[in-house]
Design a protein around this motif. Structure first.
Motif, PDB file in Angstrom:
ATOM      1  N   PRO A  69       0.806  -1.228   0.000  1.00 38.64           N
ATOM      2  CA  PRO A  69       0.000   0.000   0.000  1.00 38.64           C
ATOM      3  C   PRO A  69       0.841   1.281   0.000  1.00 38.64           C
ATOM      4  O   PRO A  69       0.296   2.362  -0.219  1.00 38.64           O
ATOM      5  N   LEU A  70       2.149   1.157   0.238  1.00 36.44           N
ATOM      6  CA  LEU A  70       3.018   2.332   0.379  1.00 36.44           C
ATOM      7  C   LEU A  70       3.751   2.691  -0.908  1.00 36.44           C
ATOM      8  O   LEU A  70       4.380   3.740  -0.982  1.00 36.44           O
ATOM      9  N   ILE A  71       3.677   1.823  -1.902  1.00 36.49           N
ATOM     10  CA  ILE A  71       4.408   2.034  -3.152  1.00 36.49           C
ATOM     11  C   ILE A  71       3.597   2.926  -4.082  1.00 36.49           C
ATOM     12  O   ILE A  71       2.410   2.678  -4.327  1.00 36.49           O
ATOM     13  N   THR A  72       4.234   3.959  -4.608  1.00 34.48           N
ATOM     14  CA  THR A  72       3.545   4.908  -5.486  1.00 34.48           C
ATOM     15  C   THR A  72       4.019   4.823  -6.930  1.00 34.48           C
ATOM     16  O   THR A  72       3.492   5.528  -7.784  1.00 34.48           O
ATOM     17  N   GLY A  73       4.994   3.995  -7.218  1.00 37.00           N
ATOM     18  CA  GLY A  73       5.522   3.889  -8.574  1.00 37.00           C
ATOM     19  C   GLY A  73       7.029   3.809  -8.563  1.00 37.00           C
ATOM     20  O   GLY A  73       7.642   3.526  -7.521  1.00 37.00           O
ATOM     21  N   PRO A  74       7.682   4.068  -9.692  1.00 36.85           N
ATOM     22  CA  PRO A  74       9.146   3.945  -9.765  1.00 36.85           C
ATOM     23  C   PRO A  74       9.890   4.927  -8.875  1.00 36.85           C
ATOM     24  O   PRO A  74      11.077   4.722  -8.597  1.00 36.85           O
ATOM     25  N   GLU A  75       9.194   5.983  -8.410  1.00 37.22           N
ATOM     26  CA  GLU A  75       9.842   6.926  -7.492  1.00 37.22           C
ATOM     27  C   GLU A  75       9.954   6.363  -6.078  1.00 37.22           C
ATOM     28  O   GLU A  75      10.578   6.972  -5.206  1.00 37.22           O
ATOM     29  N   THR A  76       9.378   5.175  -5.850  1.00 33.30           N
ATOM     30  CA  THR A  76       9.552   4.454  -4.587  1.00 33.30           C
ATOM     31  C   THR A  76      10.650   3.411  -4.761  1.00 33.30           C
ATOM     32  O   THR A  76      10.556   2.544  -5.631  1.00 33.30           O
ATOM     33  N   LEU A  77      11.691   3.511  -3.955  1.00 31.08           N
ATOM     34  CA  LEU A  77      12.777   2.529  -3.982  1.00 31.08           C
ATOM     35  C   LEU A  77      12.510   1.471  -2.916  1.00 31.08           C
ATOM     36  O   LEU A  77      12.291   1.804  -1.744  1.00 31.08           O
ATOM     37  N   VAL A  78      12.509   0.203  -3.317  1.00 29.13           N
ATOM     38  CA  VAL A  78      12.342  -0.913  -2.381  1.00 29.13           C
ATOM     39  C   VAL A  78      13.631  -1.732  -2.384  1.00 29.13           C
ATOM     40  O   VAL A  78      14.040  -2.250  -3.426  1.00 29.13           O
ATOM     41  N   SER A  79      14.287  -1.815  -1.246  1.00 26.36           N
ATOM     42  CA  SER A  79      15.463  -2.690  -1.133  1.00 26.36           C
ATOM     43  C   SER A  79      15.030  -3.994  -0.476  1.00 26.36           C
ATOM     44  O   SER A  79      14.265  -3.991   0.492  1.00 26.36           O
ATOM     45  N   PHE A  80      15.507  -5.103  -1.026  1.00 30.42           N
ATOM     46  CA  PHE A  80      15.122  -6.420  -0.521  1.00 30.42           C
ATOM     47  C   PHE A  80      16.371  -7.282  -0.415  1.00 30.42           C
ATOM     48  O   PHE A  80      17.046  -7.545  -1.404  1.00 30.42           O
ATOM     49  N   HIS A  81      16.671  -7.682   0.812  1.00 32.33           N
ATOM     50  CA  HIS A  81      17.810  -8.581   1.018  1.00 32.33           C
ATOM     51  C   HIS A  81      17.449  -9.559   2.130  1.00 32.33           C
ATOM     52  O   HIS A  81      17.344  -9.186   3.304  1.00 32.33           O
ATOM     53  N   ALA A  82      17.245 -10.796   1.761  1.00 31.66           N
ATOM     54  CA  ALA A  82      16.919 -11.853   2.724  1.00 31.66           C
ATOM     55  C   ALA A  82      17.328 -13.186   2.115  1.00 31.66           C
ATOM     56  O   ALA A  82      17.360 -13.335   0.892  1.00 31.66           O
ATOM     57  N   GLY A  83      17.640 -14.141   2.975  1.00 32.58           N
ATOM     58  CA  GLY A  83      18.038 -15.467   2.528  1.00 32.58           C
ATOM     59  C   GLY A  83      19.438 -15.859   2.943  1.00 32.58           C
ATOM     60  O   GLY A  83      19.760 -17.044   3.008  1.00 32.58           O
ATOM     61  N   ALA A  84      20.287 -14.854   3.259  1.00 36.95           N
ATOM     62  CA  ALA A  84      21.653 -15.182   3.689  1.00 36.95           C
ATOM     63  C   ALA A  84      21.638 -15.927   5.017  1.00 36.95           C
ATOM     64  O   ALA A  84      22.444 -16.844   5.233  1.00 36.95           O
TER      65      ALA A  84
END
Length: 388
Positions: A69-84
């Motif tokens: 619900p917080l993402i507005t488009g490409p101007e929103t940067l989402v960093s994802f790092h999990a699994g290590a």
């Protein structure tokens, strides 16, 4: 691209362990790049959901649903790092972890957000022995999966293995697992360069040649690490507990971020002070949101997802479950701490202007309202649909 919002997901790496501490929280590479984003955009907001020790399936279940619900488009940067963290476990199953990672990235990509992914450093300067070789093989396979799905969806990849000097152990904290302040600083500069933001041109400069340590000194350091860090880690694994149990994220919802390079005010401040204001002589309670009430607002957003009738029915049930689990943990850890303060006679107001007694009353009122909404949603809306 100039970002107006940054949403950070993951584990201890993204939480910021073991960088410098500001206002009781590790700073970390994510806070550091948020500083630069905020310097260029006065309306920039930032949320960091990362919690140390979390496995991939926990990040996917507890953190990822909250960002949609917080993402507005490409101007929103989402960093994802999990699994290590999964790859470090004896019972690691690549056949489960790698597809789940890829599918999660695809789901995030469908929102139109700009995605930032990370590889894991495959080899450090002292990587020797069968265990090190096993982790190197696991991390190599993990990294290939990261690069493949990144190419598929057009994500940006911060590759820890591109710069050989980063394998220097002097970028790690004493636990030999998390980055120290210099490590987080250089990671932030590398990411800023990737994102075409201002960065320190010197971040690639290798550290000076390390002094050679004698056998006696190396042995003392190894035993100190073994006793201080490795034994507690093994003990947690045997008991099935995590360093992240009972902990909550640094920033549960997007806040208007203050640049730490130009201000030492706590990161929970939502409204900037005027340049002429002297923080030491001011009552900052008007500028601060209480941590516990902010947490309840975060959990309210989870409840709102359960109330949303456009969300698939079983997903709504899952959000109700997450809401309840979060609330249980909140009372066991946060409210219990406030009760102890009350029992020991603490009456001082916190930075947001609440005494422990006043804050407990506010929490009770807010919780009562949330639980009533939860019950109404389940009994009057979801349960009848499940019966049908």
């Amino acid at each position: 691209m100039r970002f107006s919002r940054f949403l950070a997901l993951g584990d201890s790496f993204t939480e910021g362990m073991s960088d410098e501490i500001i206002a009781g929280q590790y700073r970390g590479w994510a806070d550091r790049i948020a500083d630069v984003f905020a310097a260029e955009n006065s309306d920039f907001t930032y949320a960091n959901f990362a919690i140390r020790g979390k496995l991939l399936h926990q990040v996917v279940a507890d953190q990822v649903p909250l960002i949609f619900p917080l993402i507005t488009g490409p101007e929103t940067l989402v960093s994802f790092h999990a699994g290590a963290n999964d790859a470090l476990r004896p019972n690691y199953k690549a056949s489960i972890v790698l597809p789940l990672y890829a599918e999660t990235v695809r789901k995030i990509a469908k929102t139109g957000a700009t995605i930032l992914l990370f590889t894991v450093l495959e080899k450090t300067s002292d990587s020797k022995g069968k265990t090190a070789q096993m982790w190197q093989e696991r991390f190599g396979e993990f990294n290939r999966n990261v690069r493949a799905v990144a190419a598929e969806v057009g994500a940006i990849v911060a590759d820890a293995n591109e710069e050989g000097f980063l394998s220097d152990l002097r970028f790690l904290a004493k636990d030999r697992l998390h980055l120290n302040s210099e490590g987080h600083y250089r990671s932030a500069q590398a990411i800023l360069e990737k994102l075409d933001y201002p960065f320190d041109l010197q971040w690639r400069t290798p550290l000076p040649t390390a002094e050679k340590k004698g056998f006696y000194r190396r042995s003392i350091e190894w035993w100190r690490w073994f006793i201080t860090f490795l034994i507690p880690w093994i003990w947690r694994r045997l008991r099935g507990v995590s360093s992240g149990d009972g902990r909550s994220a640094k920033h549960y919802q997007p806040i208007k971020w203050l640049n730490h390079e130009s201000s030492q005010l706590p990161p929970s401040v939502h409204t900037p002070l005027s340049e002429s204001s002297d923080p030491k002589s001011m009552d900052l309670s008007a500028y601060l949101t209480d941590r516990e009430l902010s947490w309840l607002s975060f959990n309210e957003r989870v409840l709102e997802l359960a109330e949303d009738k456009s969300v698939p029915l079983l997903e709504r049930v899952r959000f109700l479950s997450i809401f309840s689990s979060n609330l249980d943990e909140f009372y066991m850890v946060r409210v219990a701490t406030l009760m102890r303060k009350l029992e020991t006679g603490v009456t001082a107001k916190n930075s947001a202007g609440f005494t422990p007694q006043e804050l407990l009353k506010e929490i009770a009122l807010k919780t009562r309202s949330l639980v009533e909404r939860q019950s109404t949603t389940f009994v009057s809306d979801i349960l009848p649909k499940l019966n049908n």
